[in-house]
Design a protein around this motif. Structure first.
Motif, PDB file in Angstrom:
ATOM      1  N   PRO A 184      39.820  64.264  43.009  1.00 39.58           N
ATOM      2  CA  PRO A 184      39.788  63.191  44.025  1.00 39.58           C
ATOM      3  C   PRO A 184      38.894  62.018  43.615  1.00 39.58           C
ATOM      4  CG  PRO A 184      39.510  65.340  45.066  1.00 39.58           C
ATOM      5  CD  PRO A 184      39.422  65.559  43.584  1.00 39.58           C
ATOM      6  N   VAL A 185      37.755  62.298  43.017  1.00 38.33           N
ATOM      7  CA  VAL A 185      36.849  61.236  42.571  1.00 38.33           C
ATOM      8  C   VAL A 185      37.497  60.452  41.432  1.00 38.33           C
ATOM      9  CG1 VAL A 185      34.592  60.733  41.547  1.00 38.33           C
ATOM     10  CG2 VAL A 185      34.794  62.468  43.350  1.00 38.33           C
ATOM     11  N   LEU A 186      38.159  61.162  40.523  1.00 44.73           N
ATOM     12  CA  LEU A 186      38.852  60.503  39.413  1.00 44.73           C
ATOM     13  C   LEU A 186      39.935  59.571  39.930  1.00 44.73           C
ATOM     14  CD1 LEU A 186      39.379  60.114  36.376  1.00 44.73           C
ATOM     15  CD2 LEU A 186      40.862  62.143  36.484  1.00 44.73           C
ATOM     16  N   LYS A 187      40.671  59.997  40.948  1.00 42.03           N
ATOM     17  CA  LYS A 187      41.738  59.150  41.519  1.00 42.03           C
ATOM     18  C   LYS A 187      41.148  57.861  42.101  1.00 42.03           C
ATOM     19  CE  LYS A 187      45.276  62.057  41.034  1.00 42.03           C
ATOM     20  NZ  LYS A 187      46.234  61.888  39.973  1.00 42.03           N
ATOM     21  N   VAL A 188      40.053  57.978  42.840  1.00 45.36           N
ATOM     22  CA  VAL A 188      39.412  56.792  43.425  1.00 45.36           C
ATOM     23  C   VAL A 188      38.889  55.884  42.320  1.00 45.36           C
ATOM     24  CG1 VAL A 188      37.464  55.979  44.814  1.00 45.36           C
ATOM     25  CG2 VAL A 188      38.866  57.893  45.626  1.00 45.36           C
ATOM     26  N   ALA A 189      38.228  56.460  41.337  1.00 46.20           N
ATOM     27  CA  ALA A 189      37.702  55.665  40.225  1.00 46.20           C
ATOM     28  C   ALA A 189      38.830  54.974  39.462  1.00 46.20           C
ATOM     29  CB  ALA A 189      36.889  56.554  39.283  1.00 46.20           C
ATOM     30  N   THR A 190      39.964  55.651  39.331  1.00 43.74           N
ATOM     31  CA  THR A 190      41.126  55.067  38.651  1.00 43.74           C
ATOM     32  C   THR A 190      41.617  53.835  39.394  1.00 43.74           C
ATOM     33  OG1 THR A 190      41.797  57.183  37.707  1.00 43.74           O
ATOM     34  CG2 THR A 190      43.514  55.505  37.940  1.00 43.74           C
ATOM     35  N   VAL A 191      41.743  53.938  40.719  1.00 40.76           N
ATOM     36  CA  VAL A 191      42.206  52.794  41.512  1.00 40.76           C
ATOM     37  C   VAL A 191      41.232  51.626  41.374  1.00 40.76           C
ATOM     38  CG1 VAL A 191      42.656  51.980  43.865  1.00 40.76           C
ATOM     39  CG2 VAL A 191      43.551  54.200  43.121  1.00 40.76           C
ATOM     40  N   VAL A 192      39.943  51.901  41.508  1.00 45.82           N
ATOM     41  CA  VAL A 192      38.929  50.847  41.391  1.00 45.82           C
ATOM     42  C   VAL A 192      38.999  50.202  40.013  1.00 45.82           C
ATOM     43  CG1 VAL A 192      36.440  50.394  41.337  1.00 45.82           C
ATOM     44  CG2 VAL A 192      37.413  51.835  43.146  1.00 45.82           C
ATOM     45  N   ASN A 193      39.033  51.025  38.976  1.00 46.60           N
ATOM     46  CA  ASN A 193      39.082  50.491  37.613  1.00 46.60           C
ATOM     47  C   ASN A 193      40.347  49.684  37.354  1.00 46.60           C
ATOM     48  OD1 ASN A 193      36.631  51.608  36.935  1.00 46.60           O
ATOM     49  ND2 ASN A 193      37.519  53.385  35.922  1.00 46.60           N
ATOM     50  N   HIS A 194      41.477  50.166  37.843  1.00 47.10           N
ATOM     51  CA  HIS A 194      42.743  49.481  37.593  1.00 47.10           C
ATOM     52  C   HIS A 194      42.755  48.104  38.252  1.00 47.10           C
ATOM     53  CE1 HIS A 194      47.378  49.462  37.528  1.00 47.10           C
ATOM     54  NE2 HIS A 194      46.941  49.239  36.313  1.00 47.10           N
ATOM     55  N   PHE A 195      42.297  48.021  39.487  1.00 53.59           N
ATOM     56  CA  PHE A 195      42.267  46.734  40.179  1.00 53.59           C
ATOM     57  C   PHE A 195      41.226  45.799  39.553  1.00 53.59           C
ATOM     58  CE2 PHE A 195      44.997  48.860  43.076  1.00 53.59           C
ATOM     59  CZ  PHE A 195      45.703  47.868  43.734  1.00 53.59           C
ATOM     60  N   ALA A 196      40.102  46.348  39.099  1.00 49.88           N
ATOM     61  CA  ALA A 196      39.083  45.524  38.437  1.00 49.88           C
ATOM     62  C   ALA A 196      39.616  44.971  37.112  1.00 49.88           C
ATOM     63  CB  ALA A 196      37.813  46.339  38.212  1.00 49.88           C
ATOM     64  N   TYR A 197      40.326  45.803  36.357  1.00 44.66           N
ATOM     65  CA  TYR A 197      40.906  45.338  35.092  1.00 44.66           C
ATOM     66  C   TYR A 197      41.984  44.296  35.367  1.00 44.66           C
ATOM     67  CZ  TYR A 197      42.283  45.715  30.159  1.00 44.66           C
ATOM     68  OH  TYR A 197      42.541  45.467  28.834  1.00 44.66           O
ATOM     69  N   GLY A 198      42.765  44.510  36.428  1.00 44.89           N
ATOM     70  CA  GLY A 198      43.778  43.523  36.813  1.00 44.89           C
ATOM     71  C   GLY A 198      43.150  42.182  37.155  1.00 44.89           C
ATOM     72  N   ALA A 199      42.011  42.212  37.829  1.00 48.18           N
ATOM     73  CA  ALA A 199      41.300  40.974  38.164  1.00 48.18           C
ATOM     74  C   ALA A 199      40.755  40.305  36.904  1.00 48.18           C
ATOM     75  CB  ALA A 199      40.163  41.263  39.144  1.00 48.18           C
ATOM     76  N   ALA A 200      40.116  41.094  36.048  1.00 49.93           N
ATOM     77  CA  ALA A 200      39.543  40.527  34.823  1.00 49.93           C
ATOM     78  C   ALA A 200      40.632  39.912  33.938  1.00 49.93           C
ATOM     79  CB  ALA A 200      38.773  41.599  34.060  1.00 49.93           C
ATOM     80  N   ALA A 201      41.728  40.633  33.771  1.00 54.13           N
ATOM     81  CA  ALA A 201      42.830  40.108  32.964  1.00 54.13           C
ATOM     82  C   ALA A 201      43.497  38.923  33.659  1.00 54.13           C
ATOM     83  CB  ALA A 201      43.847  41.211  32.683  1.00 54.13           C
ATOM     84  N   GLY A 202      43.528  38.954  34.981  1.00 49.49           N
ATOM     85  CA  GLY A 202      44.115  37.840  35.728  1.00 49.49           C
ATOM     86  C   GLY A 202      43.385  36.531  35.490  1.00 49.49           C
ATOM     87  N   ALA A 203      42.070  36.603  35.271  1.00 44.29           N
ATOM     88  CA  ALA A 203      41.295  35.387  34.998  1.00 44.29           C
ATOM     89  C   ALA A 203      41.808  34.677  33.748  1.00 44.29           C
ATOM     90  CB  ALA A 203      39.818  35.723  34.860  1.00 44.29           C
ATOM     91  N   LEU A 204      42.443  35.416  32.839  1.00 45.84           N
ATOM     92  CA  LEU A 204      43.003  34.812  31.637  1.00 45.84           C
ATOM     93  C   LEU A 204      44.143  33.847  31.946  1.00 45.84           C
ATOM     94  CD1 LEU A 204      43.151  37.976  29.332  1.00 45.84           C
ATOM     95  CD2 LEU A 204      41.426  36.140  29.309  1.00 45.84           C
TER      96      LEU A 204
END
Length: 157
Positions: A67-87
């Motif tokens: 369950p913790v891994l799933k939450v961390a995955t969602v957070v990381n995926h959206f954060a990476y999407g934001a960081a890449a979106g800045a490009l």
């Protein structure tokens, strides 16, 4: 004189990338369930990457707790999407459709991540070692993400 209240283009593009991660993720989960054969339905790259990153820095409470891994995955995926979106911000001034420019960015992010950054950091094996259907799923996911990022980043208002 009043300050310029328009959102910084990098912040707007990052917000667009974060928001675009939602339809991307929906596609990934649906395609994993409906389009992949059972033997290829193992965890998708965002979860694999999060687990490998947690293991690499000794966060066993994340890597070993689903369950913790799933939450961390969602957070990381959206954060990476934001960081890449800045490009996307520098692409705004280029001529052409935001959809097409965004899809180009999506392919750039996929290839840079899955053929370069992730294998170089040891977080995921290169895309050349993954099944073709899973690569196709992820390429389409990045086209969806990129197209949505471009449209949202250039939306007026």
């Amino acid at each position: 004189m009043l300050p310029d209240m328009r959102l910084n283009p990098y912040l707007k593009s990052a917000a667009a990338g974060c928001a675009a991660t939602l339809p991307m993720s929906a596609w990934m989960l649906a395609a994993q369930h409906w389009l992949l054969p059972r033997r290829e339905r193992y965890p998708l790259p965002p979860e694999q990457i999060t687990e490998h990153a947690a293991e690499a820095v000794g966060l066993d409470a994340v890597a070993g707790n689903e369950p913790v891994l799933k939450v961390a995955t969602v957070v990381n995926h959206f954060a990476y999407g934001a960081a890449a979106g800045a490009l996307y911000a520098p692409l705004r001034s280029l001529p052409g459709s935001p959809l097409v420019k965004g899809m180009g960015l999506g392919l750039f992010v996929w290839s840079g991540s899955y053929l370069g950054l992730l294998p170089a950091t040891g977080l995921l094996s290169p895309a050349t070692e993954h099944p073709a259907r899973r690569n196709a799923l992820m390429i389409v996911a990045h086209l969806i993400w990129g197209g949505c990022t471009g449209v949202l980043a250039e939306r007026k208002g």
